[in-house]
Write an enzyme that holds these catalytic residues in place. Sequence first.
Site, PDB file in Angstrom:
ATOM      1  N   TYR A 146       6.225 -34.527  54.323  1.00  0.00           N
ATOM      2  CA  TYR A 146       5.432 -33.434  54.883  1.00  0.00           C
ATOM      3  C   TYR A 146       4.876 -32.609  53.727  1.00  0.00           C
ATOM      4  O   TYR A 146       5.609 -32.293  52.785  1.00  0.00           O
ATOM      5  CB  TYR A 146       6.301 -32.559  55.782  1.00  0.00           C
ATOM      6  CG  TYR A 146       5.618 -31.296  56.301  1.00  0.00           C
ATOM      7  CD1 TYR A 146       6.029 -30.039  55.874  1.00  0.00           C
ATOM      8  CD2 TYR A 146       4.571 -31.373  57.217  1.00  0.00           C
ATOM      9  CE1 TYR A 146       5.420 -28.889  56.351  1.00  0.00           C
ATOM     10  CE2 TYR A 146       3.957 -30.228  57.696  1.00  0.00           C
ATOM     11  CZ  TYR A 146       4.385 -28.978  57.264  1.00  0.00           C
ATOM     12  OH  TYR A 146       3.767 -27.839  57.731  1.00  0.00           O
ATOM     13  N   ASP A 241       4.432 -33.665  45.121  1.00  0.00           N
ATOM     14  CA  ASP A 241       4.583 -32.439  45.908  1.00  0.00           C
ATOM     15  C   ASP A 241       6.012 -31.921  45.707  1.00  0.00           C
ATOM     16  O   ASP A 241       6.941 -32.390  46.353  1.00  0.00           O
ATOM     17  CB  ASP A 241       4.290 -32.715  47.384  1.00  0.00           C
ATOM     18  CG  ASP A 241       4.466 -31.462  48.223  1.00  0.00           C
ATOM     19  OD1 ASP A 241       4.237 -31.527  49.452  1.00  0.00           O
ATOM     20  OD2 ASP A 241       4.855 -30.420  47.658  1.00  0.00           O
ATOM     21  N   LYS A 269       7.730 -22.097  47.563  1.00  0.00           N
ATOM     22  CA  LYS A 269       9.119 -21.689  47.847  1.00  0.00           C
ATOM     23  C   LYS A 269       9.746 -20.910  46.688  1.00  0.00           C
ATOM     24  O   LYS A 269       9.466 -19.735  46.481  1.00  0.00           O
ATOM     25  CB  LYS A 269       9.929 -22.922  48.249  1.00  0.00           C
ATOM     26  CG  LYS A 269       9.413 -23.564  49.574  1.00  0.00           C
ATOM     27  CD  LYS A 269      10.230 -24.756  49.982  1.00  0.00           C
ATOM     28  CE  LYS A 269       9.555 -25.540  51.092  1.00  0.00           C
ATOM     29  NZ  LYS A 269       9.769 -24.982  52.436  1.00  0.00           N
TER      30      LYS A 269
HETATM   31  P1  KE4 Z   1       4.225 -24.036  53.320  1.00  0.00           P
HETATM   32  O1  KE4 Z   1       2.754 -24.082  53.648  1.00  0.00           O
HETATM   33  O2  KE4 Z   1       5.107 -24.039  54.553  1.00  0.00           O
HETATM   34  O3  KE4 Z   1       4.581 -22.912  52.325  1.00  0.00           O
HETATM   35  O4  KE4 Z   1       4.582 -25.366  52.497  1.00  0.00           O
HETATM   36  C1  KE4 Z   1       4.294 -26.615  53.083  1.00  0.00           C
HETATM   37  C2  KE4 Z   1       5.155 -27.676  52.414  1.00  0.00           C
HETATM   38  C3  KE4 Z   1       4.577 -28.502  51.470  1.00  0.00           C
HETATM   39  N1  KE4 Z   1       5.304 -29.451  50.839  1.00  0.00           N
HETATM   40  C4  KE4 Z   1       6.623 -29.609  51.112  1.00  0.00           C
HETATM   41  C5  KE4 Z   1       7.392 -30.677  50.381  1.00  0.00           C
HETATM   42  C6  KE4 Z   1       7.268 -28.788  52.060  1.00  0.00           C
HETATM   43  O5  KE4 Z   1       8.586 -28.960  52.324  1.00  0.00           O
HETATM   44  C7  KE4 Z   1       6.525 -27.798  52.727  1.00  0.00           C
HETATM   45  C8  KE4 Z   1       7.135 -26.896  53.791  1.00  0.00           C
HETATM   46  N2  KE4 Z   1       8.490 -27.192  54.127  1.00  0.00           N
HETATM   47  C9  KE4 Z   1       8.910 -26.781  55.466  1.00  0.00           C
HETATM   48  C10 KE4 Z   1      10.377 -27.208  55.655  1.00  0.00           C
HETATM   49  N3  KE4 Z   1      10.510 -28.573  55.915  1.00  0.00           N
HETATM   50  C11 KE4 Z   1       8.726 -25.311  55.664  1.00  0.00           C
HETATM   51  C12 KE4 Z   1       9.337 -24.773  56.939  1.00  0.00           C
HETATM   52  C13 KE4 Z   1       8.283 -24.430  57.953  1.00  0.00           C
HETATM   53  O6  KE4 Z   1       7.337 -25.216  58.149  1.00  0.00           O
HETATM   54  O7  KE4 Z   1       8.453 -23.347  58.563  1.00  0.00           O
END
Ligand code: KE4
Length: 432
Positions: A146, A241, A269
């Site tokens: 993801y 990523d 993060k």
């Molecule tokens: P954000 O747009 O949520 O800051 O980041 C997206 C993203 C991109 N790449 C990786 C590897 C990620 O894990 C994420 C976001 N992770 C999720 C948890 N699996 C965030 C939690 C959520 O969507 O609320």
Amino acid sequence: MPRRHERSQTEFARAQKSIPGGVNSPARAFGGVGGTPVFMQKGEGASLYDLDGNRYIDYIGSWGPHILGHRPPEIIAAILAALDRGTSFGAPTELESELAELVIAAVPSVEMVRMVNSGTEATMSAIRVARGYTGRDKIIKFAGCYHGHVDSLLVKAGSGALTHGNPSSPGVPAGCTQDTIVLDYNDPQQLTDAFQVHGDQLAAVILEPVVGNMGLVIPHREFLTMLRELCDRHGTVLIFDEVMTGFRLSYGGAQQLFDITPDMTTLGKIIGGGMPVGAYGGRADILKCVSPMGPVYQAGTLSGNPVAMAAGIAMLTLLRDRDPYPELADYTRRLAMGLSEIAKRKGIPHTCPHLGSMITLFFNADPVTSLAVAMRSDTARFAKFFHAMLDEGVYLACSQYEANFVSTCHTEADLEATLAAAEIAMGKLVEA
Ligand code: KE4
């Protein structure tokens, strides 16, 4: 034992009237485990406290940022000091250079970096820059990885593994995913075949170098090595990523652990210290394509926000100076061993991969190496386990397909309490 959640239930009913699903991100809605999401009031160290006053040992850490626990004093002080000078100027500040320099010093493959406001913005921008740099359109991603809610990455595999992807969400036009090819993670043969068919049309390959979004899935080293070789051979940009793994698995991220050098890296993060920050960076010759230096456009009103930069600077400085990674890995290893020992003793099929301070307990007898294997996990059993742990005061990621995170604030007492809770929770899984 079951805890009172009246205030969370009241607030969830209220939230659902004005916010879709009552949450500002679907991951929080308990969709994978059922029940009412717990509304939190405060975080302190390794603990979360909900509206009903229940305390939890927190293994989500806001989905990754809180590697130093909630409210580290130095980060709070840095935020307050920044607030004394204002919240946002829409003009450059020295703080942006300071955080950029910390990232560049920590991650050698990153020669230049641009700050954005989320991981999604970081991956969306990295894909655009790779396409602008190569003049190509096609990209490869992997099932189960993801990368945020980017149109071209909300995609499921096409009818044939090597054909274009199809949108995985309404609202994403087929045109946005027709240049996205979806392969299976850890499958070198599919990689070889895809490059054979599309090689010189491929702008980029994007992957989680260690996956958190299927649950924790560790790459086979030859998979990463082959990927690097194929990208070199075809002039394809390799994007790691590391939004989740950056500064999480080591100070230099997964790329340091596996000694593989990507062309671009996305971050998020942890680098925001709990504030909204994402970033994309990499080889200078690629980043020089980015506006206003080059023609590839990307922008953001609050990108490089001084308060968020101050939090990120404090976070990365603390991690650089403290090097908490060995202690984090040791706690996580002992947690994994303890959980596995309990499951084994109770005859519960499981695997419990861990790496650094990331861990997932899969209710699955097989080592999870790809999405297809992950999807064979017993999600009903996971849901029961999740709620039983919640009742015992342990707050896990609310999906079988997520990683959990250990922080430097987790103590020996927390480890003992977590394993005592798991003894009770797994007992409930096997009771008649
Ligand atoms: P954000 O747009 O949520 O800051 O980041 C997206 C993203 C991109 N790449 C990786 C590897 C990620 O894990 C994420 C976001 N992770 C999720 C948890 N699996 C965030 C939690 C959520 O969507 O609320």
